[in-house]
Design a protein around this motif. Structure first.
Motif, mmCIF file in Angstrom:
data_model
loop_
_atom_site.group_PDB
_atom_site.id
_atom_site.type_symbol
_atom_site.label_atom_id
_atom_site.label_comp_id
_atom_site.label_asym_id
_atom_site.label_seq_id
_atom_site.Cartn_x
_atom_site.Cartn_y
_atom_site.Cartn_z
ATOM 1 N N GLU A 1 8.210 -4.932 -4.916
ATOM 2 C CA GLU A 1 7.226 -5.993 -5.151
ATOM 3 C C GLU A 1 7.193 -6.963 -3.963
ATOM 4 O O GLU A 1 6.121 -7.414 -3.544
ATOM 5 C CB GLU A 1 7.574 -6.774 -6.437
ATOM 6 C CG GLU A 1 7.362 -5.999 -7.732
ATOM 7 C CD GLU A 1 8.385 -4.883 -7.935
ATOM 8 O OE1 GLU A 1 8.016 -3.855 -8.543
ATOM 9 O OE2 GLU A 1 9.543 -5.025 -7.464
ATOM 10 N N GLN A 2 8.361 -7.260 -3.425
ATOM 11 C CA GLN A 2 8.396 -8.155 -2.260
ATOM 12 C C GLN A 2 7.794 -7.477 -1.025
ATOM 13 O O GLN A 2 7.103 -8.119 -0.236
ATOM 14 C CB GLN A 2 9.837 -8.602 -1.968
ATOM 15 C CG GLN A 2 9.900 -9.755 -0.974
ATOM 16 C CD GLN A 2 11.324 -10.202 -0.701
ATOM 17 O OE1 GLN A 2 12.160 -9.428 -0.247
ATOM 18 N NE2 GLN A 2 11.617 -11.475 -0.992
ATOM 19 N N VAL A 3 8.023 -6.181 -0.871
ATOM 20 C CA VAL A 3 7.390 -5.430 0.219
ATOM 21 C C VAL A 3 5.876 -5.578 0.128
ATOM 22 O O VAL A 3 5.186 -5.860 1.123
ATOM 23 C CB VAL A 3 7.770 -3.929 0.180
ATOM 24 C CG1 VAL A 3 6.953 -3.136 1.198
ATOM 25 C CG2 VAL A 3 9.253 -3.729 0.439
ATOM 26 N N GLU A 4 5.348 -5.411 -1.079
ATOM 27 C CA GLU A 4 3.897 -5.441 -1.272
ATOM 28 C C GLU A 4 3.304 -6.839 -1.064
ATOM 29 O O GLU A 4 2.097 -6.978 -0.866
ATOM 30 C CB GLU A 4 3.550 -4.907 -2.662
ATOM 31 C CG GLU A 4 3.813 -3.414 -2.781
ATOM 32 C CD GLU A 4 3.506 -2.853 -4.154
ATOM 33 O OE1 GLU A 4 2.655 -1.960 -4.243
ATOM 34 O OE2 GLU A 4 4.135 -3.313 -5.129
ATOM 35 N N ALA A 5 4.127 -7.858 -1.083
ATOM 36 C CA ALA A 5 3.640 -9.209 -0.797
ATOM 37 C C ALA A 5 3.375 -9.388 0.698
ATOM 38 O O ALA A 5 2.553 -10.219 1.088
ATOM 39 C CB ALA A 5 4.661 -10.243 -1.271
ATOM 40 N N TYR A 6 4.069 -8.594 1.517
ATOM 41 C CA TYR A 6 3.947 -8.745 2.965
ATOM 42 C C TYR A 6 3.248 -7.564 3.648
ATOM 43 O O TYR A 6 2.869 -7.661 4.811
ATOM 44 C CB TYR A 6 5.335 -8.904 3.595
ATOM 45 C CG TYR A 6 5.971 -10.248 3.330
ATOM 46 C CD1 TYR A 6 5.784 -11.312 4.200
ATOM 47 C CD2 TYR A 6 6.766 -10.445 2.198
ATOM 48 C CE1 TYR A 6 6.373 -12.553 3.956
ATOM 49 C CE2 TYR A 6 7.356 -11.673 1.939
ATOM 50 C CZ TYR A 6 7.155 -12.725 2.819
ATOM 51 O OH TYR A 6 7.732 -13.946 2.575
ATOM 52 N N ALA A 7 3.109 -6.446 2.955
ATOM 53 C CA ALA A 7 2.592 -5.233 3.600
ATOM 54 C C ALA A 7 1.770 -4.415 2.613
ATOM 55 O O ALA A 7 1.727 -4.715 1.411
ATOM 56 C CB ALA A 7 3.748 -4.400 4.143
ATOM 57 N N ASN A 8 1.130 -3.389 3.138
ATOM 58 C CA ASN A 8 0.286 -2.512 2.308
ATOM 59 C C ASN A 8 0.807 -1.074 2.332
ATOM 60 O O ASN A 8 0.204 -0.195 2.947
ATOM 61 C CB ASN A 8 -1.156 -2.525 2.838
ATOM 62 C CG ASN A 8 -1.900 -3.770 2.418
ATOM 63 O OD1 ASN A 8 -1.833 -4.174 1.261
ATOM 64 N ND2 ASN A 8 -2.589 -4.393 3.358
ATOM 65 N N PRO A 9 1.941 -0.808 1.706
ATOM 66 C CA PRO A 9 2.445 0.570 1.700
ATOM 67 C C PRO A 9 1.558 1.493 0.873
ATOM 68 O O PRO A 9 1.048 1.092 -0.183
ATOM 69 C CB PRO A 9 3.835 0.443 1.076
ATOM 70 C CG PRO A 9 3.762 -0.783 0.219
ATOM 71 C CD PRO A 9 2.799 -1.709 0.908
ATOM 72 N N THR A 10 1.378 2.713 1.329
ATOM 73 C CA THR A 10 0.668 3.724 0.543
ATOM 74 C C THR A 10 1.602 4.230 -0.552
ATOM 75 O O THR A 10 2.804 3.917 -0.567
ATOM 76 C CB THR A 10 0.255 4.903 1.430
ATOM 77 O OG1 THR A 10 1.451 5.554 1.915
ATOM 78 C CG2 THR A 10 -0.603 4.445 2.614
ATOM 79 N N GLU A 11 1.066 5.039 -1.465
ATOM 80 C CA GLU A 11 1.904 5.593 -2.534
ATOM 81 C C GLU A 11 3.049 6.434 -1.959
ATOM 82 O O GLU A 11 4.179 6.379 -2.441
ATOM 83 C CB GLU A 11 1.053 6.441 -3.489
ATOM 84 C CG GLU A 11 0.093 5.628 -4.346
ATOM 85 C CD GLU A 11 0.792 4.565 -5.180
ATOM 86 O OE1 GLU A 11 1.739 4.911 -5.912
ATOM 87 O OE2 GLU A 11 0.397 3.388 -5.095
ATOM 88 N N LEU A 12 2.752 7.222 -0.918
ATOM 89 C CA LEU A 12 3.790 8.043 -0.296
ATOM 90 C C LEU A 12 4.840 7.162 0.372
ATOM 91 O O LEU A 12 6.049 7.429 0.275
ATOM 92 C CB LEU A 12 3.160 9.003 0.718
ATOM 93 C CG LEU A 12 4.124 9.926 1.477
ATOM 94 C CD1 LEU A 12 5.013 10.713 0.527
ATOM 95 C CD2 LEU A 12 3.348 10.881 2.390
#
Length: 746
Positions: free
Chosen positions: A259-270
């Motif tokens: 969740e914290q990653v997604e606050a700073y970046a846009n990771p794909t599902e993979l």
């Protein structure tokens, strides 16, 4: 119902993964008798009972095996029973040739995490919690088989509670070799200015408070020390860069959760799947919200990873921001792993140093993965992956030591149908890194009781690994084989993809020693496992100043301009020209014209550098590949056209393309059309050569839009395109290629 005895010998990743208690449980469940034991080759089982139950046992063994187990081969025999009285787990055998696989270090599992943060649990907040399904393996094992007495945990005597778990086949911690608790296991200690200031929980609490106020700390992890600071605090990150002498090379960032990653970046599902995998690699993902600007300056991606040890979880869980977590060393030096060395060397880098008293047997840096053309591609294969072998598509007749290259070094041991790649060693450019390389080679050979019949190295006469291999070969009295650099790249791609047929190999990188004495790096090779032909290559460019040109894209751009415009290039109103004084320009033109310290290079990596200079992205590099990464970031997939170029004889001439780049006003358009041009060249040459299988390798093949475009064009023409998914396309993968070439000749 017939009564039989089933004899099984399993080879693969079957020790240290809870395999024996798993076998014990299913044997008991089915009412079977016999025994299971670890030996030097893997796991040996004898089990007897009704034939139908034995078949069910076999099915369950393969269908329900522990999550970390990998069975690479199983020998099965049905024999007459000997009437065992019960089913038991026997003590491990150490005799015999070592063939069992050593497991990598595995991230903390969900069960252990739950216990770690449960106040009622006896391991609450204990930084070394682990079980059979997680924890250190490769970094603590001293010799095979994988038993506690053969690990760095042997100095910690288990308390009665831990011993009870360790000896109970039905417990999650049965024969979990690093098993420990706060009463009997390792603990942390905190140092400041070389003096001990706190231990255990107090040490951890003090460390966390210092991180919160912007301090830089060194933390001993699984395979070495990290330098850690607040990734959102620009002053802290800039201070870290200054101390580490690392001006712009991006730092990896550890986040507490997805969740914290997604606050700073846009990771794909993979990319999310890779982030939470048991290997816990650093994954290169697109930034969304800026961290401190100095974390990854000038780039659209950040190297993100999640905590993988209980100690990391405890630190990150107490912070409300992500942290920079980079290897604790001065740039170009080996990662530090020992407490004494850390206290001696890290005082000038870190404000505080957190050590622990569980020894690290071998250094193991964090792995790096990037999704390239839709598939996970290792950029650095180390913690979490090493030393699992790569299976090759034939039986190797002899035992080989392949020493790899000089940059991003890994080495390999090859035997039977597998090649074991070492962890990432790094760039071998000084005595300290050469010493670590040598120690690591002898360490892995000792672990496997491995004596090579042949040693294989790169052809480059100035590589430290080549010189080392020459000396090793002479001292041991064994044959030495030298393999051309780009051919080794091709062989590594063929081997990991199980290809036996002849291929068209497209090997593009920064530099490699060619058989004609020039520097290669833009090669089209027709290859199999015994030989290759250099079918096509890019028109060589003179690298003015030799090694200087590798670090200064402006010199490569200037060389291209001299090639296109001759002396008139001196008067062009272009940044690569204007960045030099008038006197420097005249000397550089003279050096180019007369070939003084200006070796020829066909390298595509250098062409990317030239483009970065002409687009004013970078005139002087701070780290390898910086210019190419900045060009990649500019790519627009909506741009479909390409620049003109010529194929003359066996040479691809891009001067017309660069002339068009000079007219281009839009940097993104120029970068996109240039990448499309390189892909179109691949399509044209593939059609001319006419070989169905095409392998892509070399450091340039880490470029996502380039590989995607090449695959799109070639697959449209019905070619089968193969890329790397097990070993890096860069020099971190060439030891695999060296190993399979060496074994095809002996």
């Amino acid at each position: 119902m017939p009564f039989k005895r089933l004899k099984l010998h399993l080879k693969g990743a079957v020790q240290g993964v809870g395999f024996r208690p798993f076998v014990y449980r299913i044997a008991k469940e089915l009412g079977l008798k016999g025994f299971v034991i670890n030996d030097s080759k893997g796991v040996y089982i004898e089990v007897e009972g009704e034939e139908e139950r034995l078949k069910k046992f076999l099915f369950k063994l393969n269908r329900e095996k522990p999550p970390l187990a990998r069975i690479y081969s199983q020998e099965i025999q049905f024999l007459e029973p000997v009437n065992y009285e019960d089913f038991v787990i026997r003590k491990s055998e150490e005799k015999g040739e070592k063939e069992v696989l050593v497991l990598p270090d595995i991230a903390t599992c969900e069960d252990c995490l739950r216990e770690l943060f449960t106040p009622e649990d006896r391991r609450y907040m204990y930084p070394f919690i682990n079980c059979t399904n997680c924890g250190p393996r490769f970094t603590i094992i001293e010799r095979l088989p994988y038993d506690r007495k053969n690990t760095t945990m042997k100095v910690f005597e288990m308390c009665p509670e831990c011993k009870r778990e360790y000896e109970n086949p039905l417990d999650r911690r049965f024969h979990a070799q690093p098993n420990a608790c706060p009463k009997c296991g390792p603990w942390v200690s905190l140092y400041k200015d070389g003096k001990l200031i706190a231990e255990k929980n107090e040490a951890l609490e003090l460390l966390i408070e210092e991180i919160k106020i912007g301090k830089i700390v060194a933390v001993k992890g699984v395979g070495g020390f990290h330098l850690i600071c607040n990734a959102t605090n620009e002053e802290s990150v800039r201070t870290l860069r200054k101390r580490k002498r690392r001006s712009e090379k991006p730092f990896a960032v550890m986040f507490k959760s997805l969740e914290q990653v997604e606050a700073y970046a846009n990771p794909t599902e993979l990319e999310k799947a890779l982030l939470i995998s048991p290997e816990r690699p650093i994954v290169l993902i697109q930034k969304k919200k800026e961290l401190a600007p100095s974390v990854s300056p000038g780039l659209k991606r950040v190297g993100a990873f999640l905590p993988y040890s209980p100690l990391h979880h405890l630190i990150l869980n107490s912070l409300d921001f992500p942290v920079v977590a980079t290897s604790a060393n001065i740039s170009e030096e080996p990662i530090i792993k020992d407490n004494k060395e850390a206290l001696e060397k890290l005082g000038e880098l870190a404000d505080l140093i957190l050590v622990h008293n569980r020894d690290i047997k071998r250094r193991c840096d964090d792995s790096v993965v990037k999704v390239v053309s839709g598939v996970p591609t290792p950029i650095r294969r180390s913690r979490g992956y090493a030393p699992l072998p790569v299976e090759v598509p034939f039986e190797l007749p002899k035992r080989v030591l392949a020493v790899g290259g000089m940059l991003k070094n890994t080495f390999a041991l090859g035997f039977k149908n597998q090649v074991i790649l070492s962890q990432h060693i790094g760039d071998i450019e000084n005595l300290n890194t050469l010493k670590v390389f040598e120690e690591s080679v002898f360490d892995l050979m000792e672990l496997y009781e491995f004596e090579p019949d042949v040693v294989v190295c790169d052809m480059h006469p100035r590589y430290e690994t080549t010189r080392w291999a020459e000396e090793f070969s002479r001292k041991r009295g064994i044959p030495l084989i030298k393999v051309q650099h780009h051919y080794a790249h091709m062989l590594s791609c063929m081997a990991e993809n199980g290809i036996k047929e002849k291929v068209l190999g497209i090997a593009w990188d920064g530099t490699g020693y060619g058989e004609d004495g020039t520097l290669w790096g833009g090669e089209f090779l027709v290859a199999d496992y015994t030989s290759y032909e250099r079918a096509f290559n890019f028109k060589p460019v003179k690298l003015i100043g030799g090694e200087k040109a590798v670090k200064e894209p402006r010199r490569v751009a200037l060389s291209l301009l001299f090639d296109i415009f001759g002396e008139e290039a001196l008067n062009l109103d272009l940044l690569p020209v204007k960045s030099f004084s008038e006197r420097e320009l005249k000397n550089l033109y003279l050096a180019w014209k007369k070939g003084i310290n200006s070796p020829l290079s066909s390298s595509v990596g250098r062409l990317f550098d030239a483009l970065a200079s002409l687009l004013n992205l970078k005139q002087i590099l701070s780290y390898e590949g910086q210019g190419a990464m900045m060009v990649e970031d500019l790519y627009d997939p909506l741009v479909k056209d390409n620049y003109p170029y010529e194929i003359r004889g066996k040479e691809v001439d891009l001067r017309k393309a660069f002339l068009e780049v000079l007219k281009e006003k839009d940097k993104s358009l120029a970068a996109s059309r240039f990448i499309n041009t390189l892909a179109k060249v691949c399509e044209d040459i593939a059609l001319m050569v006419g070989i169905e299988r095409v392998c892509l390798s070399g450091g340039v093949m880490q470029n996502d839009p380039l590989v995607t475009k090449i695959k799109e064009l070639l697959e449209k023409e019905k070619f089968k395109v193969y890329t790397h998914q097990k070993v890096p396309p860069n020099d971190g993968g060439i030891a695999l290629g060296q190993a399979v070439f060496g074994l095809s000749l002996v």
